[in-house]
Design a protein around this motif. Structure first.
Motif, PDB file in Angstrom:
ATOM      1  N   UNK A 168       1.126  -1.019  -0.372  1.00 17.93           N
ATOM      2  CA  UNK A 168      -0.089  -0.021  -0.205  1.00 17.93           C
ATOM      3  C   UNK A 168       0.833   1.058   0.566  1.00 17.93           C
ATOM      4  N   UNK A 169       0.393   2.051   0.379  1.00 18.88           N
ATOM      5  CA  UNK A 169       1.037   3.849   0.405  1.00 18.88           C
ATOM      6  C   UNK A 169       0.524   4.348   1.770  1.00 18.88           C
ATOM      7  N   UNK A 170       1.728   5.096   1.778  1.00 23.71           N
ATOM      8  CA  UNK A 170       0.827   6.833   2.194  1.00 23.71           C
ATOM      9  C   UNK A 170       1.455   8.172   2.515  1.00 23.71           C
ATOM     10  N   UNK A 171       1.088   9.075   2.192  1.00 21.13           N
ATOM     11  CA  UNK A 171       1.024  10.526   1.814  1.00 21.13           C
ATOM     12  C   UNK A 171       1.362  11.774   3.425  1.00 21.13           C
ATOM     13  N   UNK A 172       1.556  12.348   2.950  1.00 20.84           N
ATOM     14  CA  UNK A 172       1.972  12.866   4.260  1.00 20.84           C
ATOM     15  C   UNK A 172       1.911  14.849   3.800  1.00 20.84           C
ATOM     16  N   UNK A 173       0.912  15.670   3.377  1.00 18.32           N
ATOM     17  CA  UNK A 173       0.357  16.290   3.242  1.00 18.32           C
ATOM     18  C   UNK A 173       0.436  18.006   4.671  1.00 18.32           C
TER      19      UNK A 173
END
Length: 756
Positions: A126-131
């Motif tokens: 899967x993936x993760x993101x940082x905003x």
């Protein structure tokens, strides 16, 4: 009519359900709606609408200024999965996309600067993101070859003390099946933005393959603690990035944990909440408490020295950190709600659900007054004037309980072959209908079988006793027939057919000619006169959709319909006399037939509707275990206006996001009248029809069914508390909604009417 037009007629007053963060206000997701609820005032809720699918994760920022909600994969190709809201204004600040699939976790950094999210992904990871919360842009995006299941932020530090401008350095830990990553966000002066550097935590040479459910920093701020699916507490050193220990703590997995003061609190799949103290490889259990259901969420409320704990049985507890004293804050349905009903009092109502649970709620504070569990799914219910609750069950039985404490009073086993679908109460008899298409009559005094009618060949979906003539009973079915039975002549007295759709619900008008009202699968509300073969009136909403259920208010002024588009629509159908322009001319009758409200808030098929006796509230339930309640007036004047045929219809307004959605007055309890006497001279009944194939019912009260083990239920995925505000953020599984409305000056609304 155009549903996009705002109708100031019905507002969503309250949603009963669960998921945790702030000492006074709970934040949780119910279906597509984010709910902010004040713990100190059960009537105070704010509803935030901005999602197009079920909400799976919510969180508050540490300062309490922002909150974020994530959902399942959007139904639109370019739909945003995460909404960031400003707490004070209750308005969206950013709509974010960037992770694949369902959002499984959301976490703010300690200074509110960054928001991290994990997406469900696919079989290949899967993936993760940082905003960046300063502008809503994606600061970093990481594709993980192995699925990340948990994450937490570390304590921000200063990147370089030698620089004149001090910039913070952030650490984020993500847990995968065989690896644990430490990600560092550092400001790069050359590129003028934050860059990401990743390191692996070191494990023993043999490795450690685990599924991690939750993680947290230890109270010493130098250790990272994680809970695994095999019931272990795994400890890492944050400075050296080295694995230190794996300590067996519980059975059935460690599902949640948090740190509070010098202690670590661990929630496990066996329902135990444990209090641990120690560091590194040395930890000891200093206390524990047993809860009902798997402990899926723990949030500390440091200002009060308590924990807010949620379980997968939709219960929320407040537990003291010192002595582990426990009290139930909230409980609700987990399984789909199959029935909802009011008694003579407008502040009490009951529900039955697919997991076989009967609950009685108090609308003054939304607490559960009574609770009982059956051996199978409960399918319908009816509240009698004697304060008894008749319930139908999937095994074909009808069971009777007291409304005060849900104590069993008796049962009729095997009323029908298949499940019981409808129950009605007359002066002398109980009437039941089932999947087998039969309508059966039972003596109210001794539960003996009296007779049956088998006019339908498919399941019956509506059953009621006539408003005027107690010897007439009406039913409708998905076989497209409406049948009236005459108990005096012991035969069918009327029969109607609708060729274009099946019937899904039945009600009866209180004015005009006491016509029957039916909801249909082709999106119509049909009115049937006993002397006319075809419908005398038809209502639609201007859109092609299925109508799932129907209910009429106590005064007969309003008809509510649960629609396929997950909305509840309310029509004003009362006939009013309009003064003639000429004094000598007679007054003119006018029938409103206007849609006065479109109530949104459900995320599943609406299955049941029920009006309160004072007409101030409308309860709705759906197949996603959700329900809503509407408030229909704020004072006695509005209540009188709503019940007066000469007054304009009440206006129903959708809630404003920037204000508390409802503040409804608790209606005064209506004392229950004495039970109606049962006459020995009963009207003529069907000639002793053939006894049902099932065994004869037992007239004597039966012992309660043994309580089975709880049915598996979807876990309450998360809740979160703000350190600065009194809020709890939660994700909830079961919904019961309450809708309300209040009057306006002229009652004028635009509706659509079709007459056949």
């Amino acid at each position: 009519m155009d549903d996009g037009q705002e109708l100031d007629a019905a507002e969503l007053e309250h949603i009963i359900g669960f998921t945790g963060q702030d000492t006074n206000v709970m934040l949780y997701g119910i279906g597509h709606v984010v709910v902010l609820a004040d713990q100190t005032d059960p009537h105070k809720q704010d509803l935030l609408r901005g999602h197009d699918n079920d909400i799976t994760s919510v969180t508050f920022s540490p300062t309490g200024r922002l909150l974020a909600s994530g959902q399942r994969e959007s139904i639109h190709r370019d739909g945003e999965q995460i909404v960031v809201w400003e707490y004070e204004s209750r308005k969206p600040v950013y709509r974010l996309s960037g992770v694949t699939g369902t959002v499984t976790a959301l976490k703010f950094s300690d200074d509110d600067r960054f928001l991290a999210a994990i997406g469900e992904g696919n079989m290949n990871g899967n993936d993760f993101a940082i905003w960046d919360m300063q502008n809503g842009s994606v600061a970093q995006y990481v594709k993980c070859p192995k699925a990340a299941t948990a994450m937490c932020w570390g304590v921000p530090t200063v990147a370089d003390n030698a620089r004149r401008v001090k910039t913070p350095k952030y650490s984020l830990y993500t847990f995968h099946t065989v690896k644990v990553h430490a990600h560092y966000l550092e400001y790069d002066i050359r590129t003028m933005h934050y860059g990401l550097r990743t390191e692996l935590l070191k494990f023993p040479s043999a490795g450690l393959a685990r599924t991690y459910h939750d993680c947290s920093l230890s109270p010493t701020n130098g250790e990272l603690i994680a809970g695994t699916s095999v019931g272990e507490l795994v400890v890492f050193n944050c400075e050296s990035l080295v694995y230190r220990a794996a300590l067996p703590i519980s059975t059935n997995g460690v599902l949640s944990l948090c740190s509070c003061g010098e202690y670590i609190f661990v929630g496990s799949g066996d329902g135990k909440l444990k209090k641990l103290q120690g560091n590194d490889q040395y930890w000891s259990v200093v206390g524990e408490v047993q809860l009902h259901g798997r402990v899926t969420s723990i949030v500390p409320v440091e200002s009060s020295g308590e924990l807010v704990v949620g379980t997968d049985t939709a219960k929320m507890y407040s537990i003291g950190c010192d002595d582990l004293s426990m009290r139930v804050m909230q409980q609700s349905n987990v399984a789909p709600i199959n029935g909802v009903a009011f008694g003579l009092r407008s502040d009490h109502f009951a529900t039955v659900s697919q997991d076989g649970i009967l609950r009685v709620f108090d609308l003054s504070d939304y607490t559960v007054l009574g609770f009982t569990r059956g051996a199978c799914a409960a399918t319908c219910l009816c509240w009698t004037p004697e304060d008894l609750i008749l319930t139908g069950w999937e095994d074909g039985a009808m069971r009777i309980f007291t409304a005060t404490n849900c104590e069993p009073k008796g049962q009729i086993p095997k009323c029908h072959r298949g499940k019981v679908t409808c129950i009605a109460v007359g002066p002398e008899f109980y009437f039941t209908a089932g999947d087998d298409g039969a309508m059966r009559v039972w003596n109210r005094r001794n539960f003996e079988f009296v007779g049956q009618y088998t006019e339908h060949n498919k399941p019956i979906t509506g059953l009621l006793v006539d408003n005027i003539h107690a010897h007439l009973v009406h039913s409708c079915s998905i076989d497209r027939a409406v049948v009236t039975y005459d108990l005096k002549t012991t035969r069918r007295s009327n029969y109607k057919m609708h060729r274009d759709g099946a019937f899904t619900g039945l009600a009866q008008r209180l004015d005009s000619e006491q016509e029957l009202l039916t909801s249909t699968t082709d999106g119509l509300v049909l009115s049937w006169d006993c002397d006319v073969q075809l419908p005398v009136m038809a209502l639609d909403c201007g859109r092609k959709m299925k109508f799932n259920c129907i209910a009429i208010s106590a005064s007969g002024q309003f008809v509510a319909v649960g629609c396929e588009d997950l909305c509840v629509r309310i029509w004003d159908i009362l006939v009013r006399l309009l003064a003639s322009a000429s004094p000598s001319a007679p007054d003119v009758a006018r029938q409103a037939m206007e849609i006065v409200a479109v109530c949104r808030g459900h995320s599943g098929t609406i299955t049941q509707l029920a009006w309160s006796p004072d007409e101030k509230q409308l309860e709705s339930a759906d197949s996603a275990a959700a329900g809503g309640s509407c408030d229909a007036g704020d004072d006695d004047d509005n209540a009188a206006s709503a019940n007066s045929p000469d007054s304009p219809p009440p206006a129903i307004a959708p809630p404003a996001l920037s204000q508390p959605v409802t503040v409804s007055l608790a209606p005064a309890p209506v004392p229950a009248p004495a039970p109606a006497p049962v006459s020995d001279s009963a009207p003529a009944l069907p000639a002793p029809a053939p006894e049902p194939a099932s065994p004869a019912p037992a007239p004597a009260p039966a012992a309660p069914d043994p309580a089975p083990s709880p049915a598996p239920a979807p876990p309450l995925t998360c809740f979160h508390l703000s350190a600065r505000r009194s809020n709890i953020s939660l994700c909830r599984c079961a919904i019961l909604g309450i809708w309300g409305y209040e009057g306006d000056d002229n009652g004028s609304r635009v509706g659509k009417r079709t007459r056949l």
